[in-house]
Design a protein around this motif. Structure first.
Motif, short mmCIF file in Angstrom:
data_model
loop_
_atom_site.label_atom_id
_atom_site.label_comp_id
_atom_site.label_asym_id
_atom_site.label_seq_id
_atom_site.Cartn_x
_atom_site.Cartn_y
_atom_site.Cartn_z
N GLY A 122 67.48 20.52 56.57
CA GLY A 122 67.31 20.64 58.02
C GLY A 122 65.87 20.88 58.40
N LYS A 123 65.67 21.22 59.66
CA LYS A 123 64.32 21.47 60.17
C LYS A 123 64.31 22.76 60.98
CE LYS A 123 61.69 18.11 61.48
NZ LYS A 123 61.09 16.97 62.22
N ALA A 124 63.43 23.69 60.59
CA ALA A 124 63.26 24.95 61.30
C ALA A 124 62.06 24.85 62.23
CB ALA A 124 63.06 26.10 60.32
N PHE A 125 62.07 25.63 63.31
CA PHE A 125 60.93 25.61 64.22
C PHE A 125 60.75 26.97 64.88
CE2 PHE A 125 64.35 25.06 67.18
CZ PHE A 125 63.90 25.61 68.38
N VAL A 126 59.51 27.23 65.31
CA VAL A 126 59.16 28.45 66.02
C VAL A 126 58.14 28.07 67.10
CG1 VAL A 126 58.02 30.69 65.89
CG2 VAL A 126 59.56 29.98 64.07
N VAL A 127 58.45 28.41 68.34
CA VAL A 127 57.57 28.13 69.48
C VAL A 127 57.36 29.44 70.23
CG1 VAL A 127 57.36 26.95 71.69
CG2 VAL A 127 58.31 25.74 69.72
N THR A 128 56.11 29.79 70.52
CA THR A 128 55.81 31.02 71.26
C THR A 128 55.35 30.69 72.67
OG1 THR A 128 55.21 32.17 69.22
CG2 THR A 128 54.44 33.13 71.29
N GLU A 129 56.02 31.30 73.65
CA GLU A 129 55.65 31.12 75.05
C GLU A 129 54.71 32.24 75.49
OE1 GLU A 129 56.43 28.67 76.99
OE2 GLU A 129 58.27 27.74 76.27
N ASP A 130 54.16 32.12 76.69
CA ASP A 130 53.22 33.11 77.19
C ASP A 130 53.88 34.45 77.52
OD1 ASP A 130 51.10 31.34 76.99
OD2 ASP A 130 51.34 30.60 79.03
N ALA A 137 59.81 32.17 78.19
CA ALA A 137 60.70 31.75 77.11
C ALA A 137 62.14 31.65 77.59
CB ALA A 137 60.59 32.73 75.94
N ALA A 138 62.58 32.61 78.42
CA ALA A 138 63.94 32.57 78.96
C ALA A 138 64.14 31.35 79.85
CB ALA A 138 64.22 33.85 79.74
N ALA A 139 63.11 31.01 80.63
CA ALA A 139 63.21 29.84 81.50
C ALA A 139 63.30 28.56 80.67
CB ALA A 139 61.99 29.77 82.42
N THR A 140 62.57 28.50 79.57
CA THR A 140 62.64 27.34 78.69
C THR A 140 64.00 27.23 78.04
OG1 THR A 140 60.25 27.39 78.23
CG2 THR A 140 61.63 26.23 76.64
N MET A 141 64.57 28.36 77.63
CA MET A 141 65.91 28.35 77.04
C MET A 141 66.93 27.81 78.04
SD MET A 141 66.46 29.27 73.84
CE MET A 141 68.04 30.09 73.67
N ALA A 142 66.82 28.22 79.29
CA ALA A 142 67.75 27.73 80.31
C ALA A 142 67.63 26.22 80.47
CB ALA A 142 67.47 28.42 81.64
N LYS A 143 66.41 25.72 80.42
CA LYS A 143 66.20 24.27 80.53
C LYS A 143 66.71 23.53 79.30
CE LYS A 143 62.12 24.79 83.49
NZ LYS A 143 60.64 24.66 83.57
N MET A 183 69.66 27.31 68.41
CA MET A 183 68.40 27.77 68.96
C MET A 183 68.57 29.18 69.50
SD MET A 183 66.76 24.52 70.98
CE MET A 183 66.44 22.97 70.13
N PHE A 184 67.52 30.00 69.37
CA PHE A 184 67.57 31.37 69.86
C PHE A 184 66.25 31.72 70.56
CE2 PHE A 184 65.73 31.70 65.59
CZ PHE A 184 64.63 32.52 65.82
N ARG A 185 66.33 32.80 71.34
CA ARG A 185 65.13 33.39 71.93
C ARG A 185 65.04 34.84 71.48
NH1 ARG A 185 63.68 36.76 75.98
NH2 ARG A 185 65.80 36.88 76.83
N LEU A 186 63.86 35.23 71.02
CA LEU A 186 63.58 36.61 70.65
C LEU A 186 62.27 36.99 71.33
CD1 LEU A 186 64.43 39.08 68.97
CD2 LEU A 186 63.04 38.17 67.10
N GLY A 187 62.36 37.69 72.45
CA GLY A 187 61.17 38.03 73.21
C GLY A 187 60.49 36.78 73.73
N THR A 188 59.24 36.60 73.33
CA THR A 188 58.46 35.44 73.79
C THR A 188 58.66 34.20 72.93
OG1 THR A 188 56.55 36.09 72.46
CG2 THR A 188 56.67 36.96 74.71
#
Length: 259
Positions: free
Chosen positions: A179-187, A192-198, A228-233
């Protein structure tokens, strides 16, 4: 910055051929033509270059400033040959018969050798000399340590559209045989929560998963089984997860490494 002027005299016996080079993001295309696009994707700022000759051999030496260590290492990762071993030069390097590349801090350094031949020994001399002239960290980006070693094929900075999704603008992706793992950090956590909603809206019918601050699973036509998950930013997760592996379990382990 360079602690000394880039010069052919850095290594004994080499002399300069032609004028020195200097480019910015605005005119790099004059030097590289279509290849400049890859540099600009990683945030290229400036380049210093010089062409050196010795005994009929030509080394084209270029030092590029990418503004930050993550971007410079991303350029190195994009250009290295995954079939060849890396070398302990700066934060990471590689020497093959006709090419040297390495990264140190926010700088990406490269030498192209002509004509045909094996110039590994001379390139190693140049690597040692150039490493001393460039300031910056010799540590790889901390984000690389977030990705598990098992089955890892590569980890690299993706300068835009992680997983091919525009919402995931810039981050690290690890390719695995399962598989493929990824990590993206928002400001911010709010961003980050808004991106998750989208992302949920983009995928359509998702199922909630109990991990991190919020998470979901879904099966996509192109990205296969996803969690996919969100942890803080930070937004992270797994895609294209092979049968026999649990996307949520993989994501939970990745989230634990983030903590």
């Amino acid at each position: 910055m360079l602690s000394a002027a880039l010069a052919c005299s850095l290594v004994a016996g080499w002399v300069q051929h032609g004028p020195s080079r200097s480019y910015t993001a605005e005119n790099l295309f004059e030097y590289m033509d279509g290849n400049s696009e890859g540099y600009l994707l990683y945030g290229f700022r400036t380049m210093q270059g010089v062409t050196c000759q010795k005994g009929g051999v030509t080394f084209v030496v270029d030092v590029s400033d990418f503004g930050d260590a993550d971007s410079a290492y991303g350029m190195f990762s994009a250009n290295r040959d995954p079939r060849e071993p890396t070398a302990k030069i700066g934060a990471g390097g590689q020497i093959v018969p006709r090419r040297l590349i390495f990264v140190k801090g926010q700088y990406y350094l490269e030498i192209a050798a002509n004509p045909e031949g094996d110039y590994s020994a001379a390139l190693a001399q140049w690597a040692a000399a150039l490493e001393k002239t460039v300031e910056g960290s010799t540590q790889p980006p901390a984000a690389l340590a977030l990705f598990p070693a098992e089955g890892q094929q590569s980890v690299r900075l993706v300068p835009e559209s992680v997983l091919g999704i525009r919402l995931l603008k810039r981050g690290y992706a690890g390719q695995y045989d399962y598989g493929k793992a990824f990590v993206v950090t928002e400001d911010s956590a709010e961003a980050a929560a808004a991106t998750m909603a989208k992302l949920k809206a983009r995928f359509g019918e998702t199922a909630p998963a109990a991990l991190a601050d919020e998470a979901f699973t879904v099966t996509d036509q192109y990205l296969g089984r996803i969690c996919m998950f969100r942890l803080g930013t930070t937004i992270g997760g797994w895609a294209n997860v092979a049968d026999g592996r649990d996307p949520a379990a993989l994501a939970r382990a990745l989230a634990a490494r983030l903590k």
